[in-house]
Design a protein around this motif. Structure first.
Motif, PDB file in Angstrom:
ATOM      1  N   GLU A 101       0.808  -1.414  -0.207  1.00  0.00           N
ATOM      2  CA  GLU A 101      -0.177   0.071   0.051  1.00  0.00           C
ATOM      3  C   GLU A 101       0.382   1.456   0.035  1.00  0.00           C
ATOM      4  OE1 GLU A 101      -2.709   0.174   2.763  1.00  0.00           O
ATOM      5  OE2 GLU A 101      -4.105  -1.784   2.333  1.00  0.00           O
ATOM      6  N   THR A 102       1.618   1.292   1.084  1.00  0.00           N
ATOM      7  CA  THR A 102       2.590   2.679   1.121  1.00  0.00           C
ATOM      8  C   THR A 102       3.598   2.383   0.164  1.00  0.00           C
ATOM      9  OG1 THR A 102       2.395   2.569   3.586  1.00  0.00           O
ATOM     10  CG2 THR A 102       4.768   3.072   2.502  1.00  0.00           C
ATOM     11  N   LEU A 103       3.922   1.296  -0.653  1.00  0.00           N
ATOM     12  CA  LEU A 103       4.960   1.568  -2.162  1.00  0.00           C
ATOM     13  C   LEU A 103       4.125   2.101  -3.131  1.00  0.00           C
ATOM     14  CD1 LEU A 103       7.771  -0.214  -2.832  1.00  0.00           C
ATOM     15  CD2 LEU A 103       6.275  -1.717  -3.293  1.00  0.00           C
ATOM     16  N   THR A 104       3.231   1.493  -3.657  1.00  0.00           N
ATOM     17  CA  THR A 104       2.439   1.770  -4.421  1.00  0.00           C
ATOM     18  C   THR A 104       1.768   2.993  -4.712  1.00  0.00           C
ATOM     19  OG1 THR A 104       0.702   0.763  -4.271  1.00  0.00           O
ATOM     20  CG2 THR A 104       1.866  -0.441  -5.394  1.00  0.00           C
ATOM     21  N   ALA A 131       3.731   5.839  -2.309  1.00  0.00           N
ATOM     22  CA  ALA A 131       4.634   6.402  -3.018  1.00  0.00           C
ATOM     23  C   ALA A 131       6.000   6.598  -4.027  1.00  0.00           C
ATOM     24  CB  ALA A 131       5.595   6.554  -1.905  1.00  0.00           C
ATOM     25  N   ASP A 132       6.192   5.040  -4.574  1.00  0.00           N
ATOM     26  CA  ASP A 132       6.616   5.522  -5.908  1.00  0.00           C
ATOM     27  C   ASP A 132       6.743   5.075  -6.596  1.00  0.00           C
ATOM     28  OD1 ASP A 132      10.055   4.037  -5.787  1.00  0.00           O
ATOM     29  OD2 ASP A 132       8.625   2.356  -6.166  1.00  0.00           O
ATOM     30  N   ASN A 133       7.069   5.827  -7.541  1.00  0.00           N
ATOM     31  CA  ASN A 133       6.269   5.516  -9.259  1.00  0.00           C
ATOM     32  C   ASN A 133       6.662   4.496  -9.622  1.00  0.00           C
ATOM     33  OD1 ASN A 133       5.420   8.163  -8.713  1.00  0.00           O
ATOM     34  ND2 ASN A 133       7.090   9.682  -9.559  1.00  0.00           N
ATOM     35  N   GLU A 134       6.914   3.901  -9.759  1.00  0.00           N
ATOM     36  CA  GLU A 134       8.355   2.588 -10.196  1.00  0.00           C
ATOM     37  C   GLU A 134       6.580   1.294 -10.102  1.00  0.00           C
ATOM     38  OE1 GLU A 134       9.794   1.921 -12.499  1.00  0.00           O
ATOM     39  OE2 GLU A 134       9.979  -0.525 -12.504  1.00  0.00           O
ATOM     40  N   ALA A 135       7.063   1.556  -8.894  1.00  0.00           N
ATOM     41  CA  ALA A 135       5.454  -0.104  -8.126  1.00  0.00           C
ATOM     42  C   ALA A 135       3.995   0.784  -8.738  1.00  0.00           C
ATOM     43  CB  ALA A 135       5.788   0.771  -6.311  1.00  0.00           C
ATOM     44  N   SER A 136       4.064   1.780  -8.633  1.00  0.00           N
ATOM     45  CA  SER A 136       2.211   2.685  -9.107  1.00  0.00           C
ATOM     46  C   SER A 136       2.439   1.600 -10.717  1.00  0.00           C
ATOM     47  CB  SER A 136       2.555   3.918  -8.878  1.00  0.00           C
ATOM     48  OG  SER A 136       1.148   3.943  -9.816  1.00  0.00           O
ATOM     49  N   ARG A 137       3.683   2.159 -11.465  1.00  0.00           N
ATOM     50  CA  ARG A 137       3.318   1.665 -12.613  1.00  0.00           C
ATOM     51  C   ARG A 137       3.741   0.112 -13.163  1.00  0.00           C
ATOM     52  NH1 ARG A 137       6.328  -0.476 -16.600  1.00  0.00           N
ATOM     53  NH2 ARG A 137       8.379  -0.739 -14.688  1.00  0.00           N
ATOM     54  N   ILE A 138       4.257  -0.401 -12.157  1.00  0.00           N
ATOM     55  CA  ILE A 138       3.666  -1.957 -12.336  1.00  0.00           C
ATOM     56  C   ILE A 138       2.151  -2.387 -11.540  1.00  0.00           C
ATOM     57  CG2 ILE A 138       4.807  -3.995 -11.316  1.00  0.00           C
ATOM     58  CD1 ILE A 138       7.637  -2.785 -10.561  1.00  0.00           C
ATOM     59  N   ARG A 191      -2.578   1.984  -7.712  1.00  0.00           N
ATOM     60  CA  ARG A 191      -2.823   1.366  -6.333  1.00  0.00           C
ATOM     61  C   ARG A 191      -2.849  -0.026  -5.692  1.00  0.00           C
ATOM     62  NH1 ARG A 191      -2.401   6.200  -3.975  1.00  0.00           N
ATOM     63  NH2 ARG A 191      -1.354   8.007  -5.577  1.00  0.00           N
ATOM     64  N   ALA A 192      -2.274  -0.789  -4.821  1.00  0.00           N
ATOM     65  CA  ALA A 192      -2.636  -2.070  -3.661  1.00  0.00           C
ATOM     66  C   ALA A 192      -3.176  -1.800  -2.678  1.00  0.00           C
ATOM     67  CB  ALA A 192      -1.017  -2.390  -3.553  1.00  0.00           C
ATOM     68  N   ARG A 193      -4.471  -2.215  -1.808  1.00  0.00           N
ATOM     69  CA  ARG A 193      -4.852  -2.416  -0.523  1.00  0.00           C
ATOM     70  C   ARG A 193      -4.642  -3.992  -0.784  1.00  0.00           C
ATOM     71  NH1 ARG A 193      -5.688   1.130   2.627  1.00  0.00           N
ATOM     72  NH2 ARG A 193      -7.914   0.216   2.917  1.00  0.00           N
ATOM     73  N   VAL A 194      -4.551  -4.026   0.626  1.00  0.00           N
ATOM     74  CA  VAL A 194      -4.544  -5.085   1.665  1.00  0.00           C
ATOM     75  C   VAL A 194      -4.959  -5.637   2.620  1.00  0.00           C
ATOM     76  CG1 VAL A 194      -2.540  -6.497   2.750  1.00  0.00           C
ATOM     77  CG2 VAL A 194      -2.032  -5.233   0.439  1.00  0.00           C
ATOM     78  N   LEU A 253       5.899  -6.666  -8.946  1.00  0.00           N
ATOM     79  CA  LEU A 253       5.782  -6.058  -7.967  1.00  0.00           C
ATOM     80  C   LEU A 253       6.155  -5.906  -6.261  1.00  0.00           C
ATOM     81  CD1 LEU A 253       4.750  -3.093  -7.203  1.00  0.00           C
ATOM     82  CD2 LEU A 253       2.272  -4.644  -6.391  1.00  0.00           C
ATOM     83  N   ALA A 254       6.292  -7.258  -6.568  1.00  0.00           N
ATOM     84  CA  ALA A 254       6.933  -8.258  -5.475  1.00  0.00           C
ATOM     85  C   ALA A 254       8.042  -7.523  -4.709  1.00  0.00           C
ATOM     86  CB  ALA A 254       6.493  -9.633  -5.061  1.00  0.00           C
ATOM     87  N   ALA A 255       8.769  -8.556  -6.365  1.00  0.00           N
ATOM     88  CA  ALA A 255       9.920  -8.082  -6.493  1.00  0.00           C
ATOM     89  C   ALA A 255      10.957  -7.253  -5.972  1.00  0.00           C
ATOM     90  CB  ALA A 255      10.548  -8.546  -7.322  1.00  0.00           C
ATOM     91  N   HIS A 256      10.218  -6.272  -6.828  1.00  0.00           N
ATOM     92  CA  HIS A 256      10.482  -4.362  -6.333  1.00  0.00           C
ATOM     93  C   HIS A 256      10.261  -4.030  -4.920  1.00  0.00           C
ATOM     94  CE1 HIS A 256      11.042  -0.862  -7.905  1.00  0.00           C
ATOM     95  NE2 HIS A 256      10.342  -0.073  -6.593  1.00  0.00           N
ATOM     96  N   MET A 257       9.109  -4.486  -5.016  1.00  0.00           N
ATOM     97  CA  MET A 257       8.870  -4.286  -2.941  1.00  0.00           C
ATOM     98  C   MET A 257      10.207  -4.916  -2.096  1.00  0.00           C
ATOM     99  SD  MET A 257       6.188  -5.280  -0.435  1.00  0.00           S
ATOM    100  CE  MET A 257       6.425  -7.451  -0.179  1.00  0.00           C
ATOM    101  N   GLN A 258      10.856  -5.902  -2.546  1.00  0.00           N
ATOM    102  CA  GLN A 258      11.789  -6.774  -2.127  1.00  0.00           C
ATOM    103  C   GLN A 258      13.067  -5.791  -1.948  1.00  0.00           C
ATOM    104  OE1 GLN A 258      11.702  -9.559  -0.059  1.00  0.00           O
ATOM    105  NE2 GLN A 258      13.638  -9.513  -0.373  1.00  0.00           N
ATOM    106  N   LYS A 259      12.876  -5.432  -3.849  1.00  0.00           N
ATOM    107  CA  LYS A 259      14.732  -4.080  -3.432  1.00  0.00           C
ATOM    108  C   LYS A 259      14.179  -3.067  -2.621  1.00  0.00           C
ATOM    109  CE  LYS A 259      16.070  -5.728  -8.744  1.00  0.00           C
ATOM    110  NZ  LYS A 259      15.628  -4.995 -10.027  1.00  0.00           N
ATOM    111  N   VAL A 260      13.055  -2.643  -2.501  1.00  0.00           N
ATOM    112  CA  VAL A 260      12.937  -1.538  -1.763  1.00  0.00           C
ATOM    113  C   VAL A 260      13.098  -1.564  -0.301  1.00  0.00           C
ATOM    114  CG1 VAL A 260      11.369  -0.276  -0.710  1.00  0.00           C
ATOM    115  CG2 VAL A 260      11.737  -0.732  -3.404  1.00  0.00           C
TER     116      VAL A 260
END
Lengths: 246, 411
Positions: free
Chosen positions: A19-22, A24-31, A58-61, A111-118
């Motif tokens: 949720e926070t990632l998508t 606050a982070d453009n790359e996450a939102s794009r994915i 955006r993600a909602r969990v 998206l999960a892989a990007h989150m892991q990188k962050v």
């Protein structure tokens, strides 16, 4: 290590970072904008459940029900889910719903892989990493307070609010009451215990188990106020969170 | 003029580079209020100590208990140094071990023999082994929240402790003889010992004195089930009663552990026991490189003689009553509600309308910055070196600090 607790940490403490990632982070939102739908994770018959909903980038969990999910993945054993996150094998799931849409999981996987990188500091910057980690820490403490066999006894005696914050930065808190614990992002009114880290870098170093917290506290780089007994328990819990996630 | 702690801070920066935590253990500043307290002492005398910045304090922690006659007590120090000049760690036992053991057997109610060690944790661990050895049973019952040291079975430390370390430890709420009786029946024949403090003195909580009938009932349960009753008198010992806290509360222990105030700051501890455990003690092998050091024994003997001659328990009780009554009265006058629990010589004060200690931390921190060393989370200690003038000066400062609390919190 209790695999069912680790599975719960992934579903209830790590995945909500999306949720926070998508946001606050453009790359996450794009994915995330590459797919509209929802994925439900289910562990065992009585284990944790989690619904990740992707809409408009955006993600909602949430704990949303299975019938709302586009895809529902059932993990018969907690280790099968934790392996998915740690990259070990086997990481098998039984698709309970959306068998013919599994290719859409590719967006979630990216998206999960990007989150892991962050979370590992390889993308997104240190402040975003700290913001996500603060949420992971707070939510993980809440998970352990209820589900970890060793910690839950000590933590069941806690009553009140523990605030975690980075100076002039993000905040999260955990509310303990009647053997339950609930984490939230943001500012807590009148917390019973507060731990404040002077910088994101310091917080991340603490999260990485690379800092003498007691010494930093005495030097004023970490500030603690309020119920120090609760703070001691938090310290033990945070140490356990680190052990689970490492 | 409030104190500053610049040299303490500088020294701590050096300490943190070479000592994990900078100041580990119970002296860590984390448990007081970092920024409002000094970190390092330079010297101490009587009821006072001075920090490395030159600030002077009336000391209500007394080294967390040991300094019962006051810092740098001349008779005790002279006994220690005189013996040190004659030899410290000799290759055969010192004659002083006999003299000190005789003095303790003569002094402590129910003590038929003594075994010496160095710290409280040595003594409590030794007592547990003796209880198990005597009964040939595995289980030990402790009180929830009770403190018996940081050894792996004691439950204080969490780092590097496994479930096996505490596998044979059971806990019951302190003061609940019914729970102890239930546990004794449930584990019929497997409980070796019960180790309780004579009254409950946890940190972060009110202290609890025993209800009438509690100790007789514990004694009865132990006798009925063949359990060894061990009293951890490390913290309270010598301050309540020179014959031991069991004597003060009117019961008999099988084993009792002493340290802290036993030698007015010099490292020595002891387990005393009754006749029926003598043979078990005679079969056990307990030792440490410095457990037989003679200077500490000389200091202990001098300290015990001084305490007996001066009637120290009465002195510290009287001083504690003056302090606690004064604090309660001042707080009430300021519209604040404090709870003061435990024996007057070992009091614990907190603000009754909070559970997060914010008022206590502000109050104690402000007191420290004005020369009165209280602890916000741990019980305090009175010594025979405190004077009524010390107490009155303390109350003057406390009144100022109560006003600060009132101003900050409103009540």
């Amino acid at each position: 290590m209790d695999r069912s607790v680790l599975a719960r940490i992934y579903l209830e403490a790590v995945l909500p970072c999306l949720e926070t990632l998508t946001e606050a982070d453009n790359e996450a939102s794009r994915i995330a904008s590459g797919w509209e739908g929802s994925i439900r994770f289910e562990v065992g018959l009585w284990g944790p459940r989690c619904l990740v909903d992707l809409r408009n980038g955006r993600a909602r969990v949430s704990h949303g029900p299975a019938h709302k999910a586009t895809i529902a993945l059932f993990f018969p054993h907690p280790a099968l889910l934790t392996n998915l996150f740690t990259g070990r094998q086997p990481a098998l799931a039984i698709p309970r719903k959306g068998l013919f849409r599994l290719r859409d999981l590719a967006v979630f996987s990216r998206l999960a892989a990007h989150m892991q990188k962050v979370l590992e500091g390889q993308a997104g910057g240190r402040d975003l990493q700290a913001r996500l980690m603060l949420g992971v820490m707070a939510r993980s403490v809440a998970v352990l307070a209820v589900h970890d066999r060793d910690l839950s006894t000590a933590m069941s005696r806690l009553n009140g609010v523990a605030q975690f914050r980075i100076r002039q930065g993000p905040r999260a808190y955990v509310t303990f009451s009647e053997s339950s614990a609930e984490a939230a992002l943001g500012h807590a009114e009148a917390p019973d215990f507060t731990i404040e880290f002077s910088t994101s870098e310091l917080f991340l170093a603490v999260a990485d188990d690379a800092v003498d917290v007691m010494a930093k506290t005495c030097l004023g780089e970490i500030s603690i106020t309020g119920d120090i007994h609760m703070g001691q328990t938090m310290n033990t819990a945070l140490d356990a969170v680190g052990a689970y996630l490492r | 003029m409030a104190y500053t702690f610049d040299r303490s801070r500088e020294l701590f920066e050096r300490a943190a580079r070479v000592i994990p935590q900078g100041i580990p253990g119970h002296l860590t500043p984390v448990f007081t209020v970092p920024g409002s307290y000094p970190y390092f002492a330079s010297r101490a005398k009587g009821s006072r100590f001075w920090d490395v910045d030159g600030n002077e304090y009336v000391d209500y922690m007394c080294g967390y208990g040991p300094m019962i006659l006051g810092h740098a007590h001349e008779a005790v120090d002279e006994a220690y140094h005189a013996q040190a000049r004659e030899g410290s760690c000799t290759s055969i036992a010192s004659h002083l071990s006999v003299e000190l053991a005789e003095l303790m057997v003569e002094t402590i109610d129910g003590a038929d023999w003594v075994m010496f060690a160095k710290n409280g944790a040595d003594a409590t661990s030794m007592a547990i082994m003796l209880a198990r050895g005597f009964t040939r049973r595995p289980l030990i019952v402790l009180a929830e929240g009770g403190y018996h040291g940081t050894q792996s079975w004691a439950g204080t430390n969490t780092v590097g402790i496994t479930q096996h370390d505490r596998a044979d430890i059971l806990t019951v709420p302190w003061g609940d003889a019914g729970a102890l009786g239930d546990m004794a029946r449930r584990h019929g024949g497997k409980i070796a010992g019960v180790m309780f403090t004579p009254y409950h003195h946890p940190v972060f909580e009110d202290q609890r004195l025993p209800e009438p009938g509690f100790w007789p009932e514990v004694r009865r349960i132990c006798d009925e089930h063949g359990i060894v009753l061990v009293i951890d008198d490390i913290r309270a010992g010598w301050r309540l009663d020179l014959e031991g806290s069991p004597h003060f509360f009117g019961f008999k222990a099988d084993l009792a552990c002493y340290s802290k105030a036993m030698a007015n700051g010099y490292p020595i501890s002891a387990v005393v026991g009754t006749e029926r455990l003598r043979v078990t003690a005679s079969k056990a092998y307990f030792a440490g490189s410095f457990w037989c050091n003679a200077p500490e024994m000389a200091a202990a003997a001098a300290c015990i003689r001084e305490m007996k001659a001066a009637g120290v328990p009465n002195t510290v009780r009287s001083l504690g009553e003056r302090l606690t009554k004064g604090l309660a009265s001042l707080a009430q006058a300021r519209g604040l509600c404090v709870s003061i629990t435990g024996p007057p010589a070992i009091p614990f004060m907190r603000f009754a309308n909070e559970r997060n200690f914010l008022r206590s931390q502000l109050f104690c921190g402000e007191c420290a910055r004005r020369g009165v060393f209280f602890h916000p989370h741990h019980n305090w200690f009175l010594s025979a070196a405190h004077t009524e003038e010390d107490i009155d000066r303390t109350l003057d400062i406390a009144d100022t600090c109560f006003a600060i609390v009132k101003d900050r919190f409103g009540g």
